[in-house]
Design a protein around this motif. Structure first.
Motif, mmCIF file in Angstrom:
data_model
loop_
_atom_site.group_PDB
_atom_site.id
_atom_site.type_symbol
_atom_site.label_atom_id
_atom_site.label_comp_id
_atom_site.label_asym_id
_atom_site.label_seq_id
_atom_site.Cartn_x
_atom_site.Cartn_y
_atom_site.Cartn_z
ATOM 1 N N PHE A 66 0.837 -1.203 0.000
ATOM 2 C CA PHE A 66 0.000 0.000 0.000
ATOM 3 C C PHE A 66 0.870 1.250 0.000
ATOM 4 C CE2 PHE A 66 -2.209 3.352 2.317
ATOM 5 C CZ PHE A 66 -3.432 3.395 1.681
ATOM 6 N N PHE A 67 1.894 1.272 0.857
ATOM 7 C CA PHE A 67 2.762 2.440 0.964
ATOM 8 C C PHE A 67 3.790 2.510 -0.158
ATOM 9 C CE2 PHE A 67 1.342 1.780 5.367
ATOM 10 C CZ PHE A 67 0.735 3.005 5.560
ATOM 11 N N ILE A 68 4.329 1.371 -0.554
ATOM 12 C CA ILE A 68 5.342 1.353 -1.617
ATOM 13 C C ILE A 68 4.739 1.774 -2.949
ATOM 14 C CG2 ILE A 68 6.830 -0.175 -2.977
ATOM 15 C CD1 ILE A 68 7.319 -1.725 -0.318
ATOM 16 N N LEU A 69 3.505 1.328 -3.223
ATOM 17 C CA LEU A 69 2.855 1.645 -4.502
ATOM 18 C C LEU A 69 2.023 2.923 -4.461
ATOM 19 C CD1 LEU A 69 1.725 -1.941 -5.505
ATOM 20 C CD2 LEU A 69 3.702 -0.670 -6.341
ATOM 21 N N MET A 70 1.974 3.600 -3.324
ATOM 22 C CA MET A 70 1.154 4.811 -3.196
ATOM 23 C C MET A 70 1.489 5.886 -4.237
ATOM 24 S SD MET A 70 0.399 7.236 0.084
ATOM 25 C CE MET A 70 -0.443 5.989 1.028
ATOM 26 N N PRO A 71 2.757 6.178 -4.526
ATOM 27 C CA PRO A 71 3.028 7.188 -5.556
ATOM 28 C C PRO A 71 2.449 6.805 -6.923
ATOM 29 C CG PRO A 71 5.012 6.725 -4.301
ATOM 30 C CD PRO A 71 3.983 5.717 -3.878
ATOM 31 N N TRP A 72 2.467 5.520 -7.239
ATOM 32 C CA TRP A 72 1.952 5.068 -8.534
ATOM 33 C C TRP A 72 0.435 5.190 -8.594
ATOM 34 C CZ3 TRP A 72 -1.127 0.772 -9.795
ATOM 35 C CH2 TRP A 72 -1.275 0.554 -11.146
ATOM 36 N N TRP A 73 -0.294 4.610 -7.607
ATOM 37 C CA TRP A 73 -1.742 4.633 -7.723
ATOM 38 C C TRP A 73 -2.325 6.004 -7.412
ATOM 39 C CZ3 TRP A 73 -4.275 5.706 -3.256
ATOM 40 C CH2 TRP A 73 -3.757 5.268 -2.042
ATOM 41 N N SER A 74 -1.571 6.868 -6.753
ATOM 42 C CA SER A 74 -2.050 8.231 -6.532
ATOM 43 C C SER A 74 -2.021 9.051 -7.822
ATOM 44 C CB SER A 74 -1.198 8.933 -5.481
ATOM 45 O OG SER A 74 -1.366 8.333 -4.231
ATOM 46 N N GLN A 75 -1.080 8.748 -8.710
ATOM 47 C CA GLN A 75 -0.983 9.485 -9.972
ATOM 48 C C GLN A 75 -2.034 9.041 -10.977
ATOM 49 O OE1 GLN A 75 3.033 8.982 -11.296
ATOM 50 N NE2 GLN A 75 3.817 10.563 -9.943
ATOM 51 N N ILE A 76 -2.610 7.876 -10.798
ATOM 52 C CA ILE A 76 -3.610 7.379 -11.746
ATOM 53 C C ILE A 76 -4.883 8.217 -11.680
ATOM 54 C CG2 ILE A 76 -5.106 5.433 -12.309
ATOM 55 C CD1 ILE A 76 -2.903 3.595 -11.397
ATOM 56 N N GLY A 77 -5.286 8.623 -10.470
ATOM 57 C CA GLY A 77 -6.516 9.392 -10.311
ATOM 58 C C GLY A 77 -6.377 10.804 -10.837
ATOM 59 N N GLU A 78 -7.495 11.344 -11.279
ATOM 60 C CA GLU A 78 -7.496 12.724 -11.756
ATOM 61 C C GLU A 78 -7.759 13.645 -10.568
ATOM 62 O OE1 GLU A 78 -10.400 13.012 -14.815
ATOM 63 O OE2 GLU A 78 -9.461 11.473 -16.031
ATOM 64 N N THR A 79 -7.066 14.744 -10.519
ATOM 65 C CA THR A 79 -7.239 15.684 -9.414
ATOM 66 C C THR A 79 -7.875 16.971 -9.911
ATOM 67 O OG1 THR A 79 -5.026 16.568 -9.741
ATOM 68 C CG2 THR A 79 -5.250 14.773 -8.166
ATOM 69 N N LYS A 80 -8.490 17.669 -8.971
ATOM 70 C CA LYS A 80 -9.081 18.962 -9.305
ATOM 71 C C LYS A 80 -7.974 19.998 -9.402
ATOM 72 C CE LYS A 80 -13.366 18.122 -6.810
ATOM 73 N NZ LYS A 80 -14.222 18.563 -5.706
ATOM 74 N N PRO A 81 -8.153 21.048 -10.206
ATOM 75 C CA PRO A 81 -7.140 22.107 -10.263
ATOM 76 C C PRO A 81 -7.089 22.871 -8.938
ATOM 77 C CG PRO A 81 -9.062 22.700 -11.571
ATOM 78 C CD PRO A 81 -9.255 21.285 -11.119
ATOM 79 N N VAL A 82 -5.940 23.447 -8.653
ATOM 80 C CA VAL A 82 -5.768 24.225 -7.429
ATOM 81 C C VAL A 82 -6.611 25.499 -7.553
ATOM 82 C CG1 VAL A 82 -4.102 25.460 -5.991
ATOM 83 C CG2 VAL A 82 -3.449 23.327 -7.118
ATOM 84 N N PRO A 83 -7.436 25.811 -6.545
ATOM 85 C CA PRO A 83 -8.252 27.032 -6.619
ATOM 86 C C PRO A 83 -7.383 28.289 -6.658
ATOM 87 C CG PRO A 83 -8.972 25.611 -4.813
ATOM 88 C CD PRO A 83 -7.715 25.042 -5.350
ATOM 89 N N ALA A 84 -7.890 29.337 -7.279
ATOM 90 C CA ALA A 84 -7.146 30.592 -7.408
ATOM 91 C C ALA A 84 -6.839 31.205 -6.048
ATOM 92 C CB ALA A 84 -7.931 31.579 -8.271
ATOM 93 N N ARG A 85 -7.715 30.989 -5.059
ATOM 94 C CA ARG A 85 -7.499 31.568 -3.742
ATOM 95 C C ARG A 85 -6.349 30.914 -2.997
ATOM 96 N NH1 ARG A 85 -9.851 27.302 -1.764
ATOM 97 N NH2 ARG A 85 -11.921 26.773 -1.370
ATOM 98 N N VAL A 86 -5.849 29.765 -3.472
ATOM 99 C CA VAL A 86 -4.763 29.065 -2.806
ATOM 100 C C VAL A 86 -3.413 29.372 -3.445
ATOM 101 C CG1 VAL A 86 -3.882 26.777 -2.207
ATOM 102 C CG2 VAL A 86 -6.325 27.213 -2.121
ATOM 103 N N THR A 87 -3.414 29.728 -4.724
ATOM 104 C CA THR A 87 -2.148 29.993 -5.405
ATOM 105 C C THR A 87 -1.534 31.295 -4.896
ATOM 106 O OG1 THR A 87 -3.320 31.070 -7.211
ATOM 107 C CG2 THR A 87 -2.828 28.721 -7.473
ATOM 108 N N PHE A 88 -0.222 31.345 -4.881
ATOM 109 C CA PHE A 88 0.513 32.493 -4.379
ATOM 110 C C PHE A 88 0.836 33.457 -5.513
ATOM 111 C CE2 PHE A 88 4.557 34.618 -3.528
ATOM 112 C CZ PHE A 88 4.231 35.313 -2.377
ATOM 113 N N ALA A 89 0.599 34.721 -5.254
ATOM 114 C CA ALA A 89 0.978 35.768 -6.205
ATOM 115 C C ALA A 89 1.676 36.870 -5.408
ATOM 116 C CB ALA A 89 -0.229 36.320 -6.927
ATOM 117 N N ALA A 90 2.909 37.186 -5.773
ATOM 118 C CA ALA A 90 3.639 38.234 -5.075
ATOM 119 C C ALA A 90 2.976 39.592 -5.320
ATOM 120 C CB ALA A 90 5.092 38.268 -5.541
#
Length: 91
Positions: A66-90
């Protein structure tokens, strides 16, 4: 086709607003992990037996897999884009 080359069912594995945890098979993977955790904990308190030994060996393979393969199976799923309120802008 997913990133690993496996065929994907239309919409079945994509993140939905009602499913923030990711693809549906992630939930099953977590559930099996939790059940496996408790089974291994119980068998660890019991005296040795042949069946318990085999179950523990398979459970241990799944537990560490479960832990060894976590990076692999985590990349298979599609993720939501990061919301604009979370991104950093100087400023």
């Amino acid at each position: 086709v997913s990133k690993c080359g496996l065929p994907r069912q239309a919409g079945a594995d994509a993140r939905q607003p009602g499913n923030p945890a990711g693809p549906s098979w992630h939930s099953w993977l977590y559930a099996v992990f939790v059940v496996n955790f408790f089974i291994l904990g119980y068998l660890g308190t019991q005296p040795p037996s042949y069946a318990g030994e085999r179950i523990s060996q398979v459970g241990t393979l799944f537990y560490f897999g479960f832990f060894i393969l976590m990076p692999w199976w985590s990349q298979i799923g599609e993720t939501k884009p990061v919301p604009a309120r979370v991104t950093f802008a100087a400023h």
